[in-house]
Design a protein around this motif. Sequence first.
Motif, PDB file in Angstrom:
ATOM      1  N   GLY A 137     -11.809  10.739  -6.571  1.00 26.76           N
ATOM      2  CA  GLY A 137     -11.792   9.677  -7.569  1.00 26.76           C
ATOM      3  C   GLY A 137     -10.921   8.506  -7.178  1.00 26.76           C
ATOM      4  N   ILE A 138     -10.607   8.373  -5.894  1.00 30.38           N
ATOM      5  CA  ILE A 138      -9.791   7.257  -5.408  1.00 30.38           C
ATOM      6  C   ILE A 138     -10.709   6.077  -5.093  1.00 30.38           C
ATOM      7  CG2 ILE A 138      -8.284   6.456  -3.545  1.00 30.38           C
ATOM      8  CD1 ILE A 138      -7.317   9.363  -3.255  1.00 30.38           C
ATOM      9  N   LEU A 154      -3.649   4.835   2.109  1.00 32.22           N
ATOM     10  CA  LEU A 154      -2.359   4.825   1.414  1.00 32.22           C
ATOM     11  C   LEU A 154      -2.423   5.637   0.123  1.00 32.22           C
ATOM     12  CD1 LEU A 154       0.517   3.808   0.871  1.00 32.22           C
ATOM     13  CD2 LEU A 154      -0.451   1.683   0.042  1.00 32.22           C
ATOM     14  N   LYS A 155      -3.476   5.433  -0.669  1.00 37.37           N
ATOM     15  CA  LYS A 155      -3.608   6.185  -1.928  1.00 37.37           C
ATOM     16  C   LYS A 155      -3.803   7.677  -1.669  1.00 37.37           C
ATOM     17  CE  LYS A 155      -5.327   2.212  -4.525  1.00 37.37           C
ATOM     18  NZ  LYS A 155      -6.479   1.573  -5.203  1.00 37.37           N
ATOM     19  N   LEU A 156      -4.549   7.992  -0.629  1.00 40.44           N
ATOM     20  CA  LEU A 156      -4.720   9.394  -0.238  1.00 40.44           C
ATOM     21  C   LEU A 156      -3.384   9.987   0.195  1.00 40.44           C
ATOM     22  CD1 LEU A 156      -6.386  11.899   0.587  1.00 40.44           C
ATOM     23  CD2 LEU A 156      -6.833  10.756   2.780  1.00 40.44           C
ATOM     24  N   PHE A 157      -2.618   9.226   0.972  1.00 44.98           N
ATOM     25  CA  PHE A 157      -1.320   9.701   1.468  1.00 44.98           C
ATOM     26  C   PHE A 157      -0.349   9.962   0.313  1.00 44.98           C
ATOM     27  CE2 PHE A 157       2.890   8.796   3.537  1.00 44.98           C
ATOM     28  CZ  PHE A 157       2.922   9.949   4.303  1.00 44.98           C
ATOM     29  N   LYS A 158      -0.385   9.103  -0.713  1.00 38.50           N
ATOM     30  CA  LYS A 158       0.471   9.325  -1.885  1.00 38.50           C
ATOM     31  C   LYS A 158       0.127  10.649  -2.558  1.00 38.50           C
ATOM     32  CE  LYS A 158       1.364   5.816  -4.684  1.00 38.50           C
ATOM     33  NZ  LYS A 158       1.168   4.608  -5.513  1.00 38.50           N
ATOM     34  N   LEU A 159      -1.173  10.951  -2.660  1.00 34.40           N
ATOM     35  CA  LEU A 159      -1.595  12.229  -3.240  1.00 34.40           C
ATOM     36  C   LEU A 159      -1.127  13.390  -2.364  1.00 34.40           C
ATOM     37  CD1 LEU A 159      -3.249  13.943  -5.245  1.00 34.40           C
ATOM     38  CD2 LEU A 159      -5.257  13.502  -3.832  1.00 34.40           C
ATOM     39  N   LEU A 160      -1.220  13.242  -1.046  1.00 33.08           N
ATOM     40  CA  LEU A 160      -0.791  14.298  -0.140  1.00 33.08           C
ATOM     41  C   LEU A 160       0.718  14.525  -0.228  1.00 33.08           C
ATOM     42  CD1 LEU A 160      -2.968  13.360   2.976  1.00 33.08           C
ATOM     43  CD2 LEU A 160      -3.352  15.259   1.389  1.00 33.08           C
ATOM     44  N   LEU A 161       1.482  13.446  -0.395  1.00 34.18           N
ATOM     45  CA  LEU A 161       2.932  13.589  -0.593  1.00 34.18           C
ATOM     46  C   LEU A 161       3.225  14.426  -1.831  1.00 34.18           C
ATOM     47  CD1 LEU A 161       4.321  10.008   0.204  1.00 34.18           C
ATOM     48  CD2 LEU A 161       4.926  12.112   1.403  1.00 34.18           C
ATOM     49  N   ASP A 162       2.467  14.183  -2.905  1.00 41.42           N
ATOM     50  CA  ASP A 162       2.653  14.946  -4.144  1.00 41.42           C
ATOM     51  C   ASP A 162       2.310  16.420  -3.941  1.00 41.42           C
ATOM     52  OD1 ASP A 162       3.451  12.735  -5.628  1.00 41.42           O
ATOM     53  OD2 ASP A 162       1.392  12.209  -6.176  1.00 41.42           O
ATOM     54  N   LYS A 163       1.272  16.690  -3.166  1.00 41.89           N
ATOM     55  CA  LYS A 163       0.816  18.062  -2.965  1.00 41.89           C
ATOM     56  C   LYS A 163       1.614  18.812  -1.895  1.00 41.89           C
ATOM     57  CE  LYS A 163      -3.988  17.882  -4.591  1.00 41.89           C
ATOM     58  NZ  LYS A 163      -3.942  19.107  -5.414  1.00 41.89           N
ATOM     59  N   ASP A 164       2.463  18.117  -1.164  1.00 41.32           N
ATOM     60  CA  ASP A 164       3.222  18.724  -0.071  1.00 41.32           C
ATOM     61  C   ASP A 164       4.437  19.466  -0.616  1.00 41.32           C
ATOM     62  OD1 ASP A 164       4.232  19.403   2.412  1.00 41.32           O
ATOM     63  OD2 ASP A 164       5.136  17.446   2.772  1.00 41.32           O
ATOM     64  N   ASN A 403     -13.377  13.164 -16.000  1.00 36.89           N
ATOM     65  CA  ASN A 403     -14.304  13.991 -15.240  1.00 36.89           C
ATOM     66  C   ASN A 403     -13.521  15.214 -14.741  1.00 36.89           C
ATOM     67  OD1 ASN A 403     -15.739  15.150 -13.002  1.00 36.89           O
ATOM     68  ND2 ASN A 403     -16.980  13.286 -12.905  1.00 36.89           N
ATOM     69  N   LEU A 404     -13.747  16.384 -15.362  1.00 32.71           N
ATOM     70  CA  LEU A 404     -12.946  17.570 -15.047  1.00 32.71           C
ATOM     71  C   LEU A 404     -13.098  18.010 -13.592  1.00 32.71           C
ATOM     72  CD1 LEU A 404     -13.219  19.852 -18.217  1.00 32.71           C
ATOM     73  CD2 LEU A 404     -11.216  18.670 -17.345  1.00 32.71           C
ATOM     74  N   GLN A 405     -14.262  17.766 -13.006  1.00 30.34           N
ATOM     75  CA  GLN A 405     -14.470  18.147 -11.614  1.00 30.34           C
ATOM     76  C   GLN A 405     -13.552  17.352 -10.692  1.00 30.34           C
ATOM     77  OE1 GLN A 405     -18.511  17.726 -10.264  1.00 30.34           O
ATOM     78  NE2 GLN A 405     -18.110  18.673  -8.284  1.00 30.34           N
ATOM     79  N   VAL A 406     -13.459  16.036 -10.936  1.00 32.47           N
ATOM     80  CA  VAL A 406     -12.561  15.188 -10.145  1.00 32.47           C
ATOM     81  C   VAL A 406     -11.106  15.528 -10.467  1.00 32.47           C
ATOM     82  CG1 VAL A 406     -11.781  12.815  -9.757  1.00 32.47           C
ATOM     83  CG2 VAL A 406     -14.235  13.320  -9.915  1.00 32.47           C
ATOM     84  N   LEU A 407     -10.813  15.733 -11.746  1.00 28.47           N
ATOM     85  CA  LEU A 407      -9.445  16.030 -12.172  1.00 28.47           C
ATOM     86  C   LEU A 407      -8.914  17.268 -11.454  1.00 28.47           C
ATOM     87  CD1 LEU A 407      -6.975  15.644 -13.961  1.00 28.47           C
ATOM     88  CD2 LEU A 407      -8.185  16.823 -15.801  1.00 28.47           C
ATOM     89  N   ASN A 408      -9.734  18.313 -11.358  1.00 29.93           N
ATOM     90  CA  ASN A 408      -9.287  19.540 -10.704  1.00 29.93           C
ATOM     91  C   ASN A 408      -8.985  19.324  -9.225  1.00 29.93           C
ATOM     92  OD1 ASN A 408      -9.180  22.085 -12.403  1.00 29.93           O
ATOM     93  ND2 ASN A 408     -11.115  21.213 -13.098  1.00 29.93           N
ATOM     94  N   LYS A 409      -9.662  18.360  -8.593  1.00 30.48           N
ATOM     95  CA  LYS A 409      -9.428  18.092  -7.172  1.00 30.48           C
ATOM     96  C   LYS A 409      -8.116  17.363  -6.928  1.00 30.48           C
ATOM     97  CE  LYS A 409     -14.298  17.955  -5.774  1.00 30.48           C
ATOM     98  NZ  LYS A 409     -15.406  17.102  -5.285  1.00 30.48           N
ATOM     99  N   ILE A 410      -7.721  16.500  -7.861  1.00 33.65           N
ATOM    100  CA  ILE A 410      -6.489  15.728  -7.648  1.00 33.65           C
ATOM    101  C   ILE A 410      -5.272  16.388  -8.284  1.00 33.65           C
ATOM    102  CG2 ILE A 410      -7.754  13.552  -7.451  1.00 33.65           C
ATOM    103  CD1 ILE A 410      -6.852  12.825 -10.251  1.00 33.65           C
TER     104      ILE A 410
END
Length: 439
Positions: A137-138, A154-164, A403-410
Motif C-alpha cells: 500500500g505504499i 525510502l518509504k519501504l526502508f522506513k517500514l523495514l526499520l520498524d520491522k527490524d 483494506n485488511l489484506q494490505v493492513l496485515n502486510k504492513i
Amino acid sequence: MYAIIDIETTGGQFNKEGITEIAIYKFDGVEIVDQFISLINPEIPIQPFVVKLTGINNAMLRQAPKFFEVAKRIIEITEGCIIVAHNAPFDYRVLKLEFDRLGYPFNRPTLCTVELSKILLPDAQAYSLGKLVRSLGIPIADRHRASGDALATLKLFKLLLDKDTDKQILKQQIKNELYKGISPKLFDILEKIPSSVGIFYIHNDKGNIIFIGKSNNIRKKLNQIFTADSKIAKRIQKEVYTVTFEETGNELFAQLKEREELLHNKPVLNTVQRKSPYLWAVYQEKLENGYETLKINKTNGRKKAIQSFKNQKNALQFINELYRENEIVEEVQNALTSGENVNYPTEMHNKLFDSLIESNQLKYNNLIIVMKGRNLNEKSAILIENGLFKGYCFFDLNYQILNLQVLNKILIPLIYTKDVLNTIKHYLYTKKDYKIISF
C-alpha cells in the motif's frame, strides 16, 4: 545516517553503462535532511529498451551536466552515510564505476532493501520494487525514474526499520561510525535527540544495546540519565557510545514498544525486567445469595480478569461506569453494596449482568485504533482481530488500513504478552486521543 539512492542508466554491456539520472535522499532515520536529483549526460547513447522503460532519451540529456560536474555534490551528500538502494549491488557498482573513471576511490557501506525485505517481509509474493511497494500500500509515482523509485525505496526502508526488531540495521550504522573513529560526547549525543515521544536505545562501543527506555520527551529523559547519580546512570554515562531512537508518535506505541524491546533485546543495564504495572484487576464473582457482581482484587494470573488496572481507583471507576450502562444492574449492585434488600429476581439480574459484561468484551473484539503518527503527514494504527492483538503500523493513506489484506502486510508484530491488551485497554479507558474503526 542513510543515503537512499536510485540510478537510471544507459543499459548495455556490463561495466560499460553510464548514468542518465540519479536521485539521492539523505535520511536520518526520521526525516529527509537533504536531497539531490539530476539528469546526467552519460556521453554515450541510451539503449532503445531503456528509453521505452524510463522515458529518458538522448535529446533530454544533451544539456544535462556530465558526471564529473555533479561528482563533488554526490560525495558531499553521501559522506558519513550508508547507501541504501533496492538492488544495492547494481546501483553501487555503477556509481563506483563512474568514480573509477574519474580516478576517485569512492567507498561507502551499503544496505540492500531487496535482501532486507527477504528477511523482514518473508511472505511477500515478489521483491521487485513496484510489486513489493504496491502490495504494502505504499504509493509510487514516476516509476522507473530516479526520484520516484528513490522515494518509494525510502518509504519501504522506513517500514523495514520498524520491522527490524533485532536492530541489525541500526547496529550496522553504529559499526560504520566506529570504523570512522567517531566518538560523540554526551552533549553531542543530546544535540541529535528530538524532544518527542518515543523509544531510545543506548549502545556501547561494540554497537550492542545496553539500555532501553521510553519517554514523552526523549531528550529530557536522556538528559536526566546523563546527569543522575544512581548506579545504573553512572554505568550508562561511562559505557555509552551513542544513542539511537525511534519516534512513536504517541504514548501508547511507546509503552507497547518498550515492553517488547526489553523482552526481545534483554539489555544488560535494564537489570530488572519490569514487572507488570497492572497490579489490580476486576473479576466476576457470584455472591452467596446468587447474584453476580464485580470485585477488585490483586492481579492473579490463574484467573480470567474482566480488565486490569494500575490502581484501585481506576478499577472502581470502571465498575461504576459499566453498571451505569444498565439501570437495573446499577440498582441491584448499589443495593448489594449498601446491604439493602434486593427486590429483583436473581436469574433475571444475572442475565442482564452477563449481557453487560459480554457487550463490554465485544468492544475489543474486532477494531482498528487510529492515532497520531510521527509527523503531520502520517498516522498510526493498532489492529485487534478476534479479540487478539495483531500488531501496529504507520500509514500515509487510509486505503492502507481500510483494506485488511494490505493492513496485515504492513503490520509490525510485537511479542505477545498478557500486558499487551491490558496496556491498550487501559490507554483507551484513560485517554481520548484516538479514533476507533470497528469491523
